[in-house]
Design a protein around this motif. Structure first.
Motif, PDB file in Angstrom:
ATOM      1  N   ASP A 187      14.753 -10.322 -19.162  1.00  0.00           N
ATOM      2  CA  ASP A 187      14.851  -9.979 -20.579  1.00  0.00           C
ATOM      3  C   ASP A 187      13.656  -9.158 -21.044  1.00  0.00           C
ATOM      4  O   ASP A 187      13.700  -8.500 -22.069  1.00  0.00           O
ATOM      5  N   LEU A 188      12.594  -9.281 -20.292  1.00  0.00           N
ATOM      6  CA  LEU A 188      11.360  -8.646 -20.732  1.00  0.00           C
ATOM      7  C   LEU A 188      11.358  -7.167 -20.379  1.00  0.00           C
ATOM      8  O   LEU A 188      12.040  -6.741 -19.458  1.00  0.00           O
ATOM      9  N   PRO A 189      10.570  -6.393 -21.092  1.00  0.00           N
ATOM     10  CA  PRO A 189      10.428  -4.985 -20.731  1.00  0.00           C
ATOM     11  C   PRO A 189       9.923  -4.847 -19.302  1.00  0.00           C
ATOM     12  O   PRO A 189       9.367  -5.784 -18.736  1.00  0.00           O
ATOM     13  N   LEU A 190      10.088  -3.684 -18.737  1.00  0.00           N
ATOM     14  CA  LEU A 190       9.746  -3.475 -17.335  1.00  0.00           C
ATOM     15  C   LEU A 190       8.306  -3.879 -17.032  1.00  0.00           C
ATOM     16  O   LEU A 190       7.426  -3.737 -17.880  1.00  0.00           O
ATOM     17  N   PRO A 191       8.053  -4.411 -15.828  1.00  0.00           N
ATOM     18  CA  PRO A 191       6.737  -4.948 -15.505  1.00  0.00           C
ATOM     19  C   PRO A 191       5.624  -3.919 -15.653  1.00  0.00           C
ATOM     20  O   PRO A 191       5.810  -2.748 -15.342  1.00  0.00           O
ATOM     21  N   ASP A 192       4.519  -4.386 -16.131  1.00  0.00           N
ATOM     22  CA  ASP A 192       3.369  -3.514 -16.284  1.00  0.00           C
ATOM     23  C   ASP A 192       2.149  -4.308 -15.825  1.00  0.00           C
ATOM     24  O   ASP A 192       1.753  -5.282 -16.455  1.00  0.00           O
ATOM     25  N   THR A 193       1.588  -3.910 -14.714  1.00  0.00           N
ATOM     26  CA  THR A 193       0.491  -4.685 -14.136  1.00  0.00           C
ATOM     27  C   THR A 193      -0.743  -4.632 -15.026  1.00  0.00           C
ATOM     28  O   THR A 193      -1.639  -5.448 -14.897  1.00  0.00           O
ATOM     29  N   ALA A 220       2.654 -12.106 -23.942  1.00  0.00           N
ATOM     30  CA  ALA A 220       3.171 -13.054 -24.939  1.00  0.00           C
ATOM     31  C   ALA A 220       4.016 -12.318 -25.972  1.00  0.00           C
ATOM     32  O   ALA A 220       5.070 -12.807 -26.401  1.00  0.00           O
ATOM     33  N   GLU A 221       3.556 -11.120 -26.325  1.00  0.00           N
ATOM     34  CA  GLU A 221       4.304 -10.345 -27.313  1.00  0.00           C
ATOM     35  C   GLU A 221       5.674  -9.925 -26.752  1.00  0.00           C
ATOM     36  O   GLU A 221       6.694  -9.975 -27.433  1.00  0.00           O
ATOM     37  N   ARG A 222       5.672  -9.549 -25.471  1.00  0.00           N
ATOM     38  CA  ARG A 222       6.939  -9.160 -24.839  1.00  0.00           C
ATOM     39  C   ARG A 222       7.910 -10.344 -24.783  1.00  0.00           C
ATOM     40  O   ARG A 222       9.109 -10.187 -24.982  1.00  0.00           O
ATOM     41  N   ALA A 223       7.339 -11.511 -24.494  1.00  0.00           N
ATOM     42  CA  ALA A 223       8.189 -12.706 -24.464  1.00  0.00           C
ATOM     43  C   ALA A 223       8.774 -12.967 -25.844  1.00  0.00           C
ATOM     44  O   ALA A 223       9.947 -13.352 -25.977  1.00  0.00           O
TER      45      ALA A 223
END
Lengths: 178, 162
Positions: free
Chosen positions: A91-97, A105-108
């Motif tokens: 559900d989250l935006p694409l991973p960003d290392t 937390a904001e993405r969640a």
């Protein structure tokens, strides 16, 4: 050329549509476990209907339709059980290392808001949004999948988007805009 | 074009489904002068971006394998098909039997009943058979104490017992 067996035809069908069915199911039900159940149910239905399937190129709308219906039935049953508020990574935006804890937390939070907004939509509006925004169907394909006219499909999409726009307004102005 | 009408067309415009060039031109003219509708178009684009991660979802790697293991890919014909085949065979066999009986009947002289005659033959053979000699019968499986007389040999013993 030898005609493929029923088993071979089904395997080819599964390989061709598994991502589509799973993705659509997941967009409806919102988590991986339920999406797997719904997708399995869809393919078992397809297995039973395979005798009447003749490799029709218009099978995609039918696949979407039974997936959306199965997802809707699943949600209806699930609402009788205690709800889960788990957020899945997809559900989250694409991973960003580079993302720090605050950003994660904001993405969640965005992910949870999208889920709640999608759940708040009437099913037929949500279905139209999924088919267009996630699956990228044309209006004509949407109308076939939804079993309605092109005008009705367009109207459902319009209402779905308007509702999401209102429900996700704060996130649109923060994260959605570039 | 007013705002209400423009907003009905924003989605089509965003989705690349505008086919009426005249409407598209009016929408562009309206957007050039209306900040509120431009903001709404931006919202729709932002919404698309928010939902875009869901496009990357794929079925789990083991999904197809596990699913295919659940169905009998090399199954026998469906149950209804097997039943239909059995029924068809039964019907054909019954029809063939009936035809054979009719054919035999039509080939025989009037009043001739091959099956009945066969049964009658059995009864006659049984009634005319000579009755067994009950003195030497072995009704319960016990060996007879007295063997039937054989001409010229009252005792068949050849002296092995002595």
């Amino acid at each position: 050329v030898e005609k493929p067996s029923r088993g071979e035809a089904f395997e080819a069908f599964v390989r061709e549509h598994e991502d589509r069915v799973y993705r659509t199911a997941r967009a409806v039900v919102g988590n991986d476990d339920d999406a797997r159940d719904v997708a399995q149910e869809v393919f078992l239905k397809a297995w039973r209907a395979l005798d009447s399937y003749r490799g029709d190129s218009n099978v995609r709308p039918w696949v979407y339709r039974i997936t959306l219906n199965a997802g809707r039935d699943h949600l209806r049953k699930a609402r009788r059980r205690p709800a889960s508020s788990a957020v899945s990574p997809e559900d989250l935006p694409l991973p960003d290392t580079q993302a720090g804890p605050g950003e994660l937390a904001e993405r969640a939070e965005i992910s949870r808001a999208i889920r709640q907004a999608m759940d708040a939509l009437p099913a037929r509006h949500r279905d139209a949004v999924i088919l267009r925004e996630i699956e990228g169907l044309s209006y004509r394909e949407m109308s076939r999948a939804l079993g309605c006219s092109v005008g009705t499909a367009q109207s459902r999409l319009f209402r779905g988007r308007e509702a999401l726009r209102a429900l996700l307004h704060s996130h649109l102005t923060k994260g959605g805009r570039v | 074009m007013n705002c209400s009408r423009a907003r009905r067309h924003l989605g089509r415009h965003l989705d690349g489904e505008s086919t009426d060039l005249r409407v598209a031109r009016r929408l562009h003219e309206h957007l050039a002068t209306c900040e509120s509708c431009r903001r709404q178009l931006d919202d729709l684009r932002a919404l698309r971006r928010l939902l875009s991660p869901a496009k990357a979802v794929r079925a789990p790697g083991d999904f197809a394998e596990r699913l295919l293991a659940m169905v009998p890919l090399r199954e026998r014909p469906a149950a209804w098909k097997r039943r239909a085949e059995t029924l068809a065979f039964g019907v054909v066999a019954a029809a063939a039997g009936a035809l054979l009986a009719l054919a035999l009947r039509s080939m025989s002289p009037a009043g001739f009943d091959p099956v009945g005659d066969l049964l009658l033959g059995e009864v006659v053979a049984y009634e005319t058979a000579p009755l067994p000699d009950l003195r030497y019968a072995d009704p319960i499986g016990v060996p007879a104490l007295q063997t039937p007389p054989v001409n010229g040999a009252g005792n068949s013993s050849d002296g092995d017992d002595t």
